[in-house]
Each structure stands twice: as structure tokens, then as C-alpha cells.
Design a protein around this motif. Structure first.
Motif, PDB file in Angstrom:
ATOM      1  N   ARG A  44       3.737  -1.267   8.120  1.00  0.00           N
ATOM      2  CA  ARG A  44       2.586  -0.408   7.868  1.00  0.00           C
ATOM      3  C   ARG A  44       2.171   0.234   9.196  1.00  0.00           C
ATOM      4  O   ARG A  44       1.771  -0.441  10.134  1.00  0.00           O
ATOM      5  CB  ARG A  44       1.441  -1.221   7.277  1.00  0.00           C
TER       6      ARG A  44
ATOM      7  N   ASN B  35       4.175  -5.555  -5.253  1.00  0.00           N
ATOM      8  CA  ASN B  35       4.403  -6.628  -4.304  1.00  0.00           C
ATOM      9  C   ASN B  35       5.892  -6.688  -3.994  1.00  0.00           C
ATOM     10  O   ASN B  35       6.693  -5.979  -4.621  1.00  0.00           O
ATOM     11  CB  ASN B  35       3.932  -7.953  -4.905  1.00  0.00           C
TER      12      ASN B  35
ATOM     13  N   LYS C 156       2.849   6.095  -4.605  1.00  0.00           N
ATOM     14  CA  LYS C 156       1.686   5.769  -5.425  1.00  0.00           C
ATOM     15  C   LYS C 156       2.062   5.359  -6.846  1.00  0.00           C
ATOM     16  O   LYS C 156       1.393   4.527  -7.469  1.00  0.00           O
ATOM     17  CB  LYS C 156       0.737   6.974  -5.447  1.00  0.00           C
TER      18      LYS C 156
ATOM     19  N   LEU D 111       2.544   1.560  -7.582  1.00  0.00           N
ATOM     20  CA  LEU D 111       1.434   0.650  -7.282  1.00  0.00           C
ATOM     21  C   LEU D 111       0.608   0.343  -8.526  1.00  0.00           C
ATOM     22  O   LEU D 111       0.549   1.171  -9.437  1.00  0.00           O
ATOM     23  CB  LEU D 111       0.544   1.271  -6.201  1.00  0.00           C
ATOM     24  N   PRO D 112      -0.054  -0.822  -8.587  1.00  0.00           N
ATOM     25  CA  PRO D 112      -0.004  -1.914  -7.616  1.00  0.00           C
ATOM     26  C   PRO D 112       1.367  -2.584  -7.599  1.00  0.00           C
ATOM     27  O   PRO D 112       2.064  -2.608  -8.610  1.00  0.00           O
ATOM     28  CB  PRO D 112      -1.088  -2.869  -8.102  1.00  0.00           C
TER      29      PRO D 112
ATOM     30  N   LYS E  46       0.840  -1.186   0.000  1.00  0.00           N
ATOM     31  CA  LYS E  46       0.000   0.000   0.000  1.00  0.00           C
ATOM     32  C   LYS E  46       0.881   1.244   0.000  1.00  0.00           C
ATOM     33  O   LYS E  46       2.054   1.189   0.396  1.00  0.00           O
ATOM     34  CB  LYS E  46      -0.904   0.025   1.244  1.00  0.00           C
ATOM     35  N   GLU E  47       0.310   2.348  -0.442  1.00  0.00           N
ATOM     36  CA  GLU E  47       1.037   3.605  -0.426  1.00  0.00           C
ATOM     37  C   GLU E  47       1.468   3.941   1.012  1.00  0.00           C
ATOM     38  O   GLU E  47       0.709   3.748   1.954  1.00  0.00           O
ATOM     39  CB  GLU E  47       0.170   4.726  -0.983  1.00  0.00           C
TER      40      GLU E  47
ATOM     41  N   ASP F  62       3.688   2.416   2.785  1.00  0.00           N
ATOM     42  CA  ASP F  62       4.346   1.315   3.487  1.00  0.00           C
ATOM     43  C   ASP F  62       5.849   1.591   3.518  1.00  0.00           C
ATOM     44  O   ASP F  62       6.407   2.125   2.550  1.00  0.00           O
ATOM     45  CB  ASP F  62       4.115  -0.015   2.755  1.00  0.00           C
TER      46      ASP F  62
END
Length: 391
Positions: free
Chosen positions: A291, A282, A276, A279-280, A256-257, A259
Motif C-alpha cells: 500500500r 481479502n 473497486k 471489494l470488499p 483497499k482499492e 493496493d
């Protein structure tokens, strides 16, 4: 530029003007400065550092002053150095020696072989999967321009000027980084009058990623430690997985943004913030995903993870361990000073100014270095592009 080429330039195979050194050198003439292995050649044409250890073999491959040494394992790392001393190397490094300095300057050949054109050629001709190796015969078949010595000297002079400018900026950056580290540790030093918390107390989740079975040429971003450029994630160094792999096999480590990624295996302690634009995405099990419960703490926690508190804690955790790894329990139990939010914000504001100067890729010294490198690459390619002479 003061030179002019009207009728084009002769191009020859590298083997016509240079060869690999075949002379041997005794190990007792080597030291950590003049022994070159692929491990102490730096990636991205950044030269070399001193060797950590010396070889046990009695004889190594000798290289004289002015040898172009090219890392032959994983050519995509672009390891190359022009020797300013004589010394020894091993079979993982290609020691290219000019045969006739009245026809080719070693400095000019170095610039030709440090070009992106050469490395693309070397990569295309490499063999092997996980640990590709350059093809020594193919390297010697690389086409090299041979302008007059006068032209070579002028090109070397111009490119040396760009190189010197970048080196001066790099030295300035190192100085600023030392100042930054000093003030970071000073600002983050507290007495007993401040609260202390463990990382798990301020985090919503601390987990790690999973390595996929297969990478793709494009798709969902997959971030590894190699994707880090300082604290930033370099989009040009991302790996990729399929949407199916991302949503199913890797679903527990979807990023997630904001992290924080923290390396817990190999070179431990590297950090980066997920933005951002990647993303997306992993990640794999070498990176912990941190987080936070509150975005207010983000930069303060990041600075704490880079501070002497974490450095000391990591040394304690991995003491006596053959493999430097930090497990998630150890990371979760990391205890650090936790002043009021207002004090955290004051510290962050000061350190952000240093950070911009030292690490920001769009402002500060790194941005200036990146600009100079782009200029250098542009002019090098321009200066080393000639019309082929017809006979």
C-alpha cells in the motif's frame, strides 16, 4: 455450413467408439516433446508444453498420433490435447484412442471432449477433495454424437478455422509482449544520476494475508494467486469467505482499492492491482499487500516490481533455496531507481500504451483473443448440438 441433418444423430457411449490405450512404450523412445504428464498439459484447453523431465519407469502408456489426452487430476483445470505425434504418458492422463476412424474422426472427438459440456460432466463425476481425480469409467460413459464422416469433416474444418485465428493472435501477442519487455527494461534503466529508494520508504504498509479455515460458496471476495489473469483479478476465479471471517479472523489483511498484490510464495513475482469492483476483499499469505503513500507512484512502482531490477533481486534472495519464497523483510528492502515524479509519469505513459496492447482485457490483443474464444465456444457448442436420432 454446407451439411444438413434431417432425422437427428445417433448418440453412443464414448466406450462404443473409443478406448483407453493399454499399449506400453519403452522410455528410451521418449523425449521432452512426446512425453505427456498432467504437469505439461496446459489449463483451459491450451494444449501442452515440453516436459521438464522424463519418467524413471521403464515402460509408460503409449499413445499414437490422433490420441485425445485428458488431464485426469483436477478436471476443473480443463487440460486436453490432441496428439500430433506418438509418445508416452502416465496414469494421471487419460489417453483416449478412436477404435474405428471410418466411424469417428479423432479431430471431431477432440472437439466433442473439449466442450464445456464434457468438462462439466467430468468435474461432476470426479472424486476427492484437495486433489480431485476424474472417474475413468464415468468418462467412458459420456454420451457422444456420431454424425456422418462428411458432417464431422465440415465441423472440424470450421472449428479449425477459429482455432487457427486464435493461434495467430496469440503469436502476435507473444511478439508484442517481447517488445513491451524490451522497452520496459530500456525505459527503466538509469545511471548514477538518479535517486534510489527502498520499497518501505514509499509504502504505507507491506504485509501479507491469512488463509481462512473455510471457504464459502459466496460472500466476501478472497483473492489468491489463482485469481490473477495477468495483472488483472478475474472475478470468475475468486474464492469467498463469510463477512464474519473477513471482519474478524482476516481483519489484518483487509484490502483497499489500489493496493498492489505481489506473490511471495510458489510462483513469486506476480502482480495485480486491487480494483473497486472486487471489494470488499481479502487475501492469503502467498500474496504481499503493498500500500503506497502516494497514488502518483502507483503505476511506476508496479512497472518496477515487474522489471529486471526485481527479477534480479528475487534471484539473489532465493538463491540456494529449495522453496522459492520472498519474505516481507526482503521485499521491504528492495531498492530501485526513483526519478522525479515528472519522469515517472513520462515512463508510465509510454509503458501504459504497450500494456494496453498486451494485457488489457477490454482493449488490445487480449480482448480480441477473448472475443475469438467466445465465438469459438459458441459455434463449437452450436455445431456439436444435434437432435437425437430415434430408432
Amino acid at each position: 455450413m454446407s451439411f444438413e441433418i434431417r432425422d437427428g444423430v445417433e448418440y453412443v457411449k464414448l466406450s462404443d467408439i473409443a478406448s483407453y490405450s493399454k499399449t506400453r512404450i519403452s522410455i528410451d523412445k521418449l523425449n521432452k516433446n512426446n512425453y505427456i504428464s498432467v504437469e505439461n498439459l496446459l489449463p483451459d484447453k491450451a494444449g501442452k508444453i515440453n516436459a521438464i523431465s522424463l519418467p524413471k519407469e521403464y515402460n509408460c502408456i503409449y499413445y499414437p498420433v490422433g490420441t485425445v489426452l485428458i488431464g485426469n487430476i483436477r478436471p476443473y483445470l480443463r487440460k486436453i490435447w490432441l496428439s500430433d505425434c506418438e509418445g508416452g504418458t502416465n496414469s494421471d492422463v487419460l489417453p483416449v484412442v478412436v477404435n474405428d476412424k471410418n466411424k469417428m474422426l479423432p479431430e471431431f472427438l477432440y472437439y466433442v471432449l473439449s466442450s464445456e459440456k464434457f468438462f462439466r460432466y467430468d468435474i461432476q463425476n470426479s472424486r476427492g477433495g484437495k486433489m480431485p481425480r476424474g472417474d475413468k469409467t464415468a468418462v467412458m460413459n459420456f454420451s457422444v454424437p456420431v454424425p456422418s464422416l462428411e458432417v464431422q469433416k465440415e465441423i472440424v474444418r470450421v472449428l479449425d478455422m477459429f482455432t487457427e485465428c486464435t493461434e495467430l493472435l496469440s503469436k502476435e501477442l507473444e511478439l508484442r509482449k517481447k517488445q513491451y519487455k524490451y522497452y520496459r527494461n530500456k525505459l527503466l534503466t538509469f545511471g548514477d544520476d538518479v535517486d534510489y529508494k527502498t520499497l518501505k520508504e514509499v509504502c504505507e504498509v507491506i504485509t501479507k494475508g491469512t488463509t481462512p479455515k473455510l471457504y464459502e460458496k459466496s460472500g466476501i471476495s478472497f483473492i489468491k494467486t489463482e485469481s490473477f489473469n495477468g495483472r488483472y483479478i478475474d472475478k470468475s476465479k475468486l474464492f469467498f469467505v463469510s463477512p464474519e471471517t473477513h471482519n474478524n479472523f482476516l481483519k489484518r489483511s483487509v484490502l483497499k482499492e489500489k493496493d498492489i498484490l505481489f506473490s511471495i510464495a510458489g510462483t513469486i513475482g506476480k502482480t495485480a492491482i486491487v480494483t473497486k469492483d472486487v471489494l470488499p476483499a481479502n487475501t492469503n499469505q502467498a500474496l504481499a499487500i503493498i500500500r503506497l503513500k502516494s497514488e502518483e507512484n502507483l503505476k511506476y512502482i508496479l512497472y518496477i516490481l515487474e522489471s529486471k531490477y526485481m527479477q534480479d533481486y528475487m534471484r539473489m534472495c532465493i538463491k540456494g533455496s529449495a522453496q522459492p519464497n520472498l519474505n516481507l523483510t526482503q521485499l521491504s528492502d528492495f531498492k530501485f531507481p526513483y526519478p522525479p515524479i515528472e519522469e515517472q509519469e513520462r515512463i508510465v505513459k509510454i509503458l501504459d500504451n504497450f500494456d494496453t496492447l498486451c494485457n488489457d482485457l477490454t482493449h488490445g490483443i487480449p480482448a480480441e483473443i477473448a472475443l475469438r474464444k467466445k465465438q469459438y465456444e459458441y459455434y463449437r457448442d452450436k455445431l456439436l448440438t444435434f437432435k437425437i436420432k430415434k430408432f
